[in-house]
Design a protein around this motif. Structure first.
Motif, PDB file in Angstrom:
ATOM      1  N   GLY A 266       0.800  -1.223   0.000  1.00  0.00           N
ATOM      2  CA  GLY A 266       0.000   0.000   0.000  1.00  0.00           C
ATOM      3  C   GLY A 266       0.829   1.268   0.000  1.00  0.00           C
ATOM      4  O   GLY A 266       0.269   2.373   0.115  1.00  0.00           O
ATOM      5  N   TYR A 267       2.165   1.156  -0.134  1.00  0.00           N
ATOM      6  CA  TYR A 267       3.013   2.358  -0.100  1.00  0.00           C
ATOM      7  C   TYR A 267       2.859   3.163  -1.382  1.00  0.00           C
ATOM      8  O   TYR A 267       3.167   2.682  -2.477  1.00  0.00           O
ATOM      9  CB  TYR A 267       4.478   1.974   0.103  1.00  0.00           C
ATOM     10  N   SER A 268       2.377   4.397  -1.246  1.00  0.00           N
ATOM     11  CA  SER A 268       2.234   5.314  -2.370  1.00  0.00           C
ATOM     12  C   SER A 268       1.983   6.719  -1.827  1.00  0.00           C
ATOM     13  O   SER A 268       0.939   6.965  -1.221  1.00  0.00           O
ATOM     14  CB  SER A 268       1.072   4.900  -3.280  1.00  0.00           C
ATOM     15  N   PRO A 269       2.940   7.653  -1.983  1.00  0.00           N
ATOM     16  CA  PRO A 269       2.729   9.034  -1.516  1.00  0.00           C
ATOM     17  C   PRO A 269       1.447   9.665  -2.050  1.00  0.00           C
ATOM     18  O   PRO A 269       0.779  10.404  -1.326  1.00  0.00           O
ATOM     19  CB  PRO A 269       3.971   9.758  -2.027  1.00  0.00           C
ATOM     20  N   ASP A 270       1.089   9.367  -3.305  1.00  0.00           N
ATOM     21  CA  ASP A 270      -0.165   9.888  -3.861  1.00  0.00           C
ATOM     22  C   ASP A 270      -1.365   9.368  -3.067  1.00  0.00           C
ATOM     23  O   ASP A 270      -2.314  10.103  -2.783  1.00  0.00           O
ATOM     24  CB  ASP A 270      -0.317   9.471  -5.329  1.00  0.00           C
ATOM     25  N   PHE A 271      -1.310   8.096  -2.713  1.00  0.00           N
ATOM     26  CA  PHE A 271      -2.382   7.475  -1.937  1.00  0.00           C
ATOM     27  C   PHE A 271      -2.464   8.093  -0.540  1.00  0.00           C
ATOM     28  O   PHE A 271      -3.548   8.398  -0.036  1.00  0.00           O
ATOM     29  CB  PHE A 271      -2.123   5.963  -1.857  1.00  0.00           C
TER      30      PHE A 271
END
Length: 593
Positions: A266-271
């Motif tokens: 689940g790593y995503s700066p946008d998320f």
């Protein structure tokens, strides 16, 4: 202590007497309640629950979990499933299935391996339903009631019962393998086996103790982030209790409504940025960590999770600005490093700005409770087993990876791998000290030329595959699949129903386990003790005058276990639980105490 005189009651039946009675029934094995069965057919009403005195009733110790099962909502919505014109009451079906789960019977067919008459008398019947009856009733329940809605309602109840636990939600995917050969579901990577195998993905939502709230099954999975966005956020917004209101969020710009904890998938700066716009914080591991922080930055912290012992961990913290390459979305996050005894540093990213550093560390590493939950449920409750061959149709608008595109990508990888090996062979082929005039020189040149031609051929093949890939869409709708490649969903409503029963049984066992750990020298053995109690014999005594149902559980293997059994009995007696569909209050005690 309640008045426990049974002078007006008949003598208890022994195990031998029950065995003879059960074996001589003409209506079927252990079908001793002949009159009630005939009346049920004639009047189209279910039988009444009636108890009689019994001695050494096999596996009756499992009844010790009954108050916990009822507290977890086993019979809370049984009216929604009620069916007329059947012998077995709805509550007895639910109770039978829960008992089978606690006794580690993983499939309905396994019910045939247990003494049906013994378990039947333990719940006020002549016998528990046979396998065919259980399957038929489960199918009827799924036709009568929306099983998904029932599961969602129970999940919301559990969250409201423990708002302090539901404020931190753990989300993880678990691949359920499919071993059939007929039109198998798409393949996906199974981390526990390090292989790509055919199956479906279950996305579980648990609390920090590993207790499950609910599960969503995806035959066609778009990944963790897409599942959270499309299937979970709206549900969390509606179900998570005690969320901060708009006024609180305005007054404190760092406060979040609830926090999601997940692994690197689940790593995503946008998320993270999108979630924070809704004031939802996250906690996860950071990807691609290569640097190492100075040891002087770390300090030792102490912290305690609910129902957990105090722990010491070494932590350090920095602020970090996160941004995906090419994206305009930026978000400041907390990077927290945990240092192990060996010196290894694990990086945690969190957008929860109000939680203490030690609690961030403890919450992140409590994620292992979810991994332990998967392992325990597979081994003890059989969550990966199929319960029905009935399959459900998949929506034509479902999006999945194009099989043709996947085949081309697989071919490209194989060709690239072969090309790499040949290039290594080409580079390692050297002339050395071979004289120029000798025959080895001629062989060397021929071999070098052959490898060069082979390299060029593979490079051309790879280019052709890349061109084909560009003309093939990466994703298509399910309706666009060729007919011979279409598959059905192997997870159906019956599976959802039985999985929910197993969740209730697991949560009931967990609640007892958490309460008895304080009395045990080895906390991790609490579930082993409960499994021993479930399979222990018990005596049943009925006092109609005082409306009392006494369950005398036989002693265990060790005196120390007997002491804990007494404490569990006392704890359960405080609930003053009435046996379902009767006016009898249950009183537990070890035998002869």
């Amino acid at each position: 202590m309640p008045d426990s005189k049974f002078q007006s009651e008949p003598e208890s039946l022994t195990k031998s007497e029950r065995s003879i009675i059960d074996d001589t029934q003409k209506m079927g094995k252990a079908c001793s309640n002949v009159l009630e069965r005939v009346l049920s057919v004639k009047t189209r009403t279910s039988c009444d629950i009636k108890f009689s005195n019994q001695t050494d009733l096999q596996h009756a110790g499992v009844l010790l979990a009954l108050p916990a099962l009822i507290t977890q909502g086993l019979l809370r919505y049984e009216e929604d499933f009620k069916i007329d014109g059947v012998y077995y009451p709805t509550g007895s079906i639910f109770l039978s299935l829960a008992i089978l789960s606690l006794l580690r019977i993983k499939t309905i067919s396994g019910a045939g391996s247990l003494p049906s008459g013994e378990l039947g008398r333990a719940i006020g019947l002549d016998r528990i339903p046979e396998v065919k009856t259980l399957r038929g009733r489960v199918a009827a329940f799924c036709q009568k009631t929306d099983v998904i809605k029932w599961s969602q309602t129970l999940s919301k109840d559990w969250m409201e019962d423990h708002p302090e636990l539901s404020a931190i939600l753990y989300i993880d995917g678990h691949v359920k393998l499919y071993y059939g050969k007929d039109k198998t579901p798409p393949k996906r990577f199974v981390s526990r086996m390090r292989l790509c195998l055919s199956g479906t993905t279950d996305y579980w939502v648990n609390d920090m103790l590993g207790q499950p709230f609910f599960v969503i099954n995806k035959t066609i999975s778009k990944g963790l982030i897409a599942t959270i966005k499309e299937n979970l956020l709206e549900r969390f917004d509606n179900d998570v209790p005690s969320q901060a209101d708009e006024k609180e969020l305005e007054q404190n710009k760092y406060k979040s409504r609830y926090m999601l904890v997940f692994d690197r998938e689940g790593y995503s700066p946008d998320f993270f940025y999108d979630l924070w716009q809704k004031r939802i914080s996250v906690c996860t591991y950071k990807k691609n960590v290569k640097d190492k922080w100075d040891d002087n930055e770390f300090s030792t912290y102490k912290g305690t999770l609910p129902f957990g012992a105090e722990k010491k961990i070494e932590l350090a913290e920095r602020g970090v600005l996160l941004q995906n390459k090419g994206s305009k979305k930026m978000i400041w996050a907390r990077e927290i490093r945990k240092k192990s005894k060996s010196g290894h540093q694990t990086s945690i990213i969190s957008t929860n700005y109000t939680l203490s550093i030690v609690m961030i560390g403890l919450y992140m590493f409590a994620r292992w409770s979810q991994e332990n939950f998967f392992k325990y449920m597979m081994e003890n409750f059989g969550i990966d087993t199929l319960v029905s061959y009935f399959k459900e149709k998949i929506s034509d608008t479902s999006v999945l990876v194009n099989p043709e595109y996947r085949q081309l990508e697989s071919l490209r990888k194989k060709l690239t791998s072969k090309l790499s090996r040949i290039k290594i062979k080409f580079a390692s082929l050297i002339l050395g000290n071979t004289p120029i005039e000798s025959k080895p020189m001629e062989k060397y040149l021929i071999k070098k030329e052959e490898l060069k031609i082979e390299i060029e051929n593979y490079e051309n093949e790879i280019e052709e595959v890349k061109k084909k890939k560009k003309s093939v869409p990466r994703k298509i709708n399910y309706s666009e699949l060729p007919e011979n490649e279409k598959f059905d969903g192997v997870i159906n409503q019956r599976k959802h129903f039985l999985d929910t029963i197993k969740l209730i049984a697991y949560r009931a066992e967990t609640s007892i386990s958490n309460n008895i750990k304080k009395w045990m020298s080895h906390e991790d053995e609490s579930r082993l003790l409960l499994k021993q109690i479930y399979k222990t014999d018990a005596n049943i005594k009925v006092d109609e005058k005082n409306k009392l149902l006494t369950i005398e559980i036989h002693h265990l293997a060790y005196w120390k276990d007997d002491k804990i059994l007494q404490k569990i009995c006392d704890m359960m007696n405080e609930t003053e639980t009435k046996f379902p569909d009767t006016d009898l209050t249950i009183f537990y005690k070890p035998v002869s105490s």
